[in-house]
Each structure stands twice: as C-alpha cells, then as structure tokens.
Design a protein around this motif. Structure first.
Motif, PDB file in Angstrom:
ATOM      1  N   PRO A 187       0.405  14.859 -13.335  1.00 19.06           N
ATOM      2  CA  PRO A 187       0.603  14.175 -12.061  1.00 19.06           C
ATOM      3  C   PRO A 187       0.749  12.668 -12.242  1.00 19.06           C
ATOM      4  O   PRO A 187       0.011  12.037 -12.991  1.00 19.06           O
ATOM      5  N   ARG A 188       1.727  12.125 -11.533  1.00 21.23           N
ATOM      6  CA  ARG A 188       1.962  10.693 -11.615  1.00 21.23           C
ATOM      7  C   ARG A 188       1.006   9.937 -10.707  1.00 21.23           C
ATOM      8  O   ARG A 188       0.447  10.500  -9.764  1.00 21.23           O
ATOM      9  N   PRO A 189       0.812   8.640 -10.989  1.00 22.85           N
ATOM     10  CA  PRO A 189      -0.011   7.843 -10.091  1.00 22.85           C
ATOM     11  C   PRO A 189       0.560   7.864  -8.677  1.00 22.85           C
ATOM     12  O   PRO A 189       1.753   8.081  -8.481  1.00 22.85           O
ATOM     13  N   ARG A 190      -0.283   7.617  -7.735  1.00 20.03           N
ATOM     14  CA  ARG A 190       0.145   7.627  -6.342  1.00 20.03           C
ATOM     15  C   ARG A 190       1.268   6.620  -6.126  1.00 20.03           C
ATOM     16  O   ARG A 190       1.225   5.502  -6.613  1.00 20.03           O
ATOM     17  N   ARG A 191       2.289   7.046  -5.386  1.00 22.19           N
ATOM     18  CA  ARG A 191       3.429   6.172  -5.153  1.00 22.19           C
ATOM     19  C   ARG A 191       3.005   4.950  -4.353  1.00 22.19           C
ATOM     20  O   ARG A 191       2.184   5.046  -3.442  1.00 22.19           O
ATOM     21  N   PRO A 192       3.592   3.790  -4.664  1.00 24.72           N
ATOM     22  CA  PRO A 192       3.219   2.580  -3.923  1.00 24.72           C
ATOM     23  C   PRO A 192       3.649   2.662  -2.468  1.00 24.72           C
ATOM     24  O   PRO A 192       4.697   3.228  -2.148  1.00 24.72           O
ATOM     25  N   THR A 193       2.827   2.139  -1.588  1.00 24.85           N
ATOM     26  CA  THR A 193       3.154   2.111  -0.168  1.00 24.85           C
ATOM     27  C   THR A 193       3.168   0.673   0.308  1.00 24.85           C
ATOM     28  O   THR A 193       2.695  -0.235  -0.370  1.00 24.85           O
ATOM     29  N   GLY A 194       3.698   0.490   1.499  1.00 24.09           N
ATOM     30  CA  GLY A 194       3.735  -0.851   2.072  1.00 24.09           C
ATOM     31  C   GLY A 194       2.410  -1.271   2.676  1.00 24.09           C
ATOM     32  O   GLY A 194       2.273  -2.393   3.157  1.00 24.09           O
ATOM     33  N   GLY A 195       1.425  -0.354   2.656  1.00 25.16           N
ATOM     34  CA  GLY A 195       0.127  -0.685   3.237  1.00 25.16           C
ATOM     35  C   GLY A 195       0.179  -0.859   4.730  1.00 25.16           C
ATOM     36  O   GLY A 195      -0.707  -1.491   5.330  1.00 25.16           O
ATOM     37  N   LEU A 196       1.188  -0.285   5.383  1.00 25.38           N
ATOM     38  CA  LEU A 196       1.340  -0.440   6.830  1.00 25.38           C
ATOM     39  C   LEU A 196       0.335   0.424   7.577  1.00 25.38           C
ATOM     40  O   LEU A 196       0.151   1.598   7.266  1.00 25.38           O
ATOM     41  N   GLU A 197      -0.304  -0.175   8.570  1.00 26.94           N
ATOM     42  CA  GLU A 197      -1.306   0.532   9.347  1.00 26.94           C
ATOM     43  C   GLU A 197      -0.914   0.552  10.815  1.00 26.94           C
ATOM     44  O   GLU A 197       0.014  -0.160  11.240  1.00 26.94           O
ATOM     45  N   GLU A 198      -1.622   1.356  11.580  1.00 27.92           N
ATOM     46  CA  GLU A 198      -1.336   1.486  13.005  1.00 27.92           C
ATOM     47  C   GLU A 198      -1.316   0.114  13.687  1.00 27.92           C
ATOM     48  O   GLU A 198      -2.206  -0.712  13.485  1.00 27.92           O
TER      49      GLU A 198
END
Length: 312
Positions: free
Chosen positions: A16-27
């Motif tokens: 399994p690869r590391p978790r894909r990067p996200t924009g950190g966008l929240e509600e």
C-alpha cells in the motif's frame, strides 16, 4: 472518482502506498469565490471529490479538485480541461452534466469582487450532484438486479452510448461504479474519454481491467465505440449475475483468451444473445449501441406494468 490507464493486477501490486496528498480543505472553506466545501465524498489518484455549495447557482454540486501534487502538472491540467470541454459539448439525460472548470489560478492573490464565482487557487471541474447509489454499490456481496431493473438500465445506457458515438466520443470506462442508479440512471466520469480519432491513436492500455474490451487491453488502431458496447455488456452481465463475465485468473486480461462464463438458465434468450454479442472479442462483430437499444426495447416493453387501481 477518476480512472486512468489500466490498473495493475493484484499479483503485481506493490505494498500500500502512502495516503494521497489532499488540499486539507474542510467544511466551510472556499475552493473558489462563492463555492464552499460541504464534505469530501471520495477521490482518485489525481482528484479529490468534494460536495460543494455553489452560491451562484444556489445548488449543491460536486467538485473534482486536483490534488496538491497534481495542481500544476501539465498532464493533469490538460486532462481536466479535456474532460471539461467534452462535458460542455454534451447534452443527454443519461450523461452527467458539467458546469465548467477552474483551470488557472488567478493572478495577484485571489479573485476580485467583480469576478464571477468559480475563480480560485484550486483547479477543479464542477459536476451535477447525483443523489443515488452506484450500480457497483448495489451489487456488493454478490447481489444482482431483477430484470425489471436491469433491462431499463441497459436501454438507458445504450441510448447514452449511441449519443456519444454520434458525437464522435468514446467513454472507455463503462463499468458499474460509473453508473449512478436513479430515474433515469446516469453515466458518469469522462476522465479517460477520447474522441474517436484520439482513441484510435492510443497504443497503451486504458480503462478498468475487468470491463475493458480486448482492443483496450492491447490497442492496435481499432479502439472506438465498440469498446463501450463491450463495457456495457460486461456491466449488464455483472448486474444480472453478480459476477464478472471473465473471472479473475493468473492472466491480467482473461478476456483476451477466454470465453465469458455461462449465463444463468433463467436468462431470457434475447437478453443472452445481446450480452454475448456485446462481449464478442472482435469489435467489428459487436452490435452498435443503437442495435443494443433496439434489441432491448421489446424486452422492456414486455415487462409487467405497475398495477394501478381504477374506479370500480
């Protein structure tokens, strides 16, 4: 959410690869002026899928936002633009609607008050929000569809593929997870769709392994609308039986050498004929999407009508 080149078979997959990067966008955060995040709903290798509120339309929509490591990648931006352009030129009741894309960050630190909603630092594509499960979700744990569901679904999907072929477009990823069930159902995700000319020029595998036509597995200049008919036949086969037409084996693409598994005896002969013809390894031998629709229409017309109570 997005599909890319054909996936790697289980026996060749790395850990399994590391978790894909996200924009950190929240509600509550904005991805563009007047377009705020409600919640995340999934994603793929390149994209985060977010449910958003669009103030300009006063509507809940879906945004496919490029992940941070893809936001400036020329290939990712090119593919996002291509998908947006395809959706802009299409208009069919069984194909998901697009509402434009934001592809270039604004200059000078953000949107100005006079700029239209939709400009911001997060390249993204905006789609209608479809409230319903995918066919893949309905088929979990070997569940199947009744003919009363399957036949109208096939007719709707065939109409969408006939329209795409007439528009000179090949979807290339027809599969249960790209069908949202509803009235009518919707075909989604044109992230790997190509024009007929572009499809014929491909020389690398593209699509999702279990639902790829042989000419998608080994492109040789014959890739075109018949590949979508194969994907539709494989999708309907899965809906009818709860299993894929070509069970997994040591080969990555069993559809290159094996015949599809036998259909259940309860399968109406006319439906079996359509499915097996659609799974023919030779693209020139498959029916067109229009011919699939013509074959399914009398089967749909013969289904029992919902009982209504009249006056006595």
């Amino acid at each position: 959410m997005d599909s890319t080149v054909a996936s790697t078979p289980p026996w060749e997959r790395s850990p399994p690869r590391p978790r894909r990067p996200t924009g950190g966008l929240e509600e509550g955060e904005e991805i563009a002026r007047g377009r705020t995040v409600l919640r995340g709903i999934g994603g793929g290798r390149r994209y985060e899928a977010l449910l958003v509120w669009d103030e300009h339309r006063l509507a809940v929509l879906v945004a496919k936002v490029l992940r941070p490591d893809q936001a400036t990648a020329p290939v990712a931006l090119h593919d996002l633009r291509r998908e947006a352009d395809l959706l802009q030129r299409l208009g069919h009741p069984v194909i998901v609607r697009g509402f434009g894309a934001v592809l270039d960050p604004p200059r000078g630190g953000g949107a100005r008050p006079h700029e239209p909603a939709g400009r911001g630092p997060f390249p993204h594509l905006v789609l209608e929000h479809l409230d319903g499960p995918t066919l893949d979700e309905l088929l979990k744990d070997g569940q199947t569809l009744a003919l009363e569901q399957l036949l109208p679904l096939g007719l709707h999907m065939a109409s969408a593929l006939h329209y795409l072929a007439a528009e000179g477009i090949v979807h290339l990823d027809v599969k249960p997870s790209n069908v949202v069930m509803g009235g009518p159902p919707r075909l989604i995700d044109l992230s790997v769709a190509r024009t007929v000319r572009e499809a014929a020029a491909l020389r690398s595998p593209i699509g999702t392994d279990a639902f790829m036509a042989p000419e998608q597995c080994e492109p040789d200049g014959r890739l075109g609308p018949p590949a979508d008919v194969f994907g539709l036949a494989a999708t309907l086969y899965t809906g009818l039986t709860g299993t894929r037409p070509f069970p997994p084996c040591e080969e990555r693409w069993p559809q290159l050498t094996a015949a599809p598994s036998k259909l259940p005896r309860r399968t109406p002969r006319a439906l079996a004929d359509v499915l097996l013809a659609g799974l023919d390894p030779d693209p020139s031998a498959r029916p067109t999407a229009r011919e699939v629709a013509v074959a399914l229409e009398p089967l749909v017309a013969a289904l029992p009508r919902r009982m209504t109570l009249g006056r006595r």
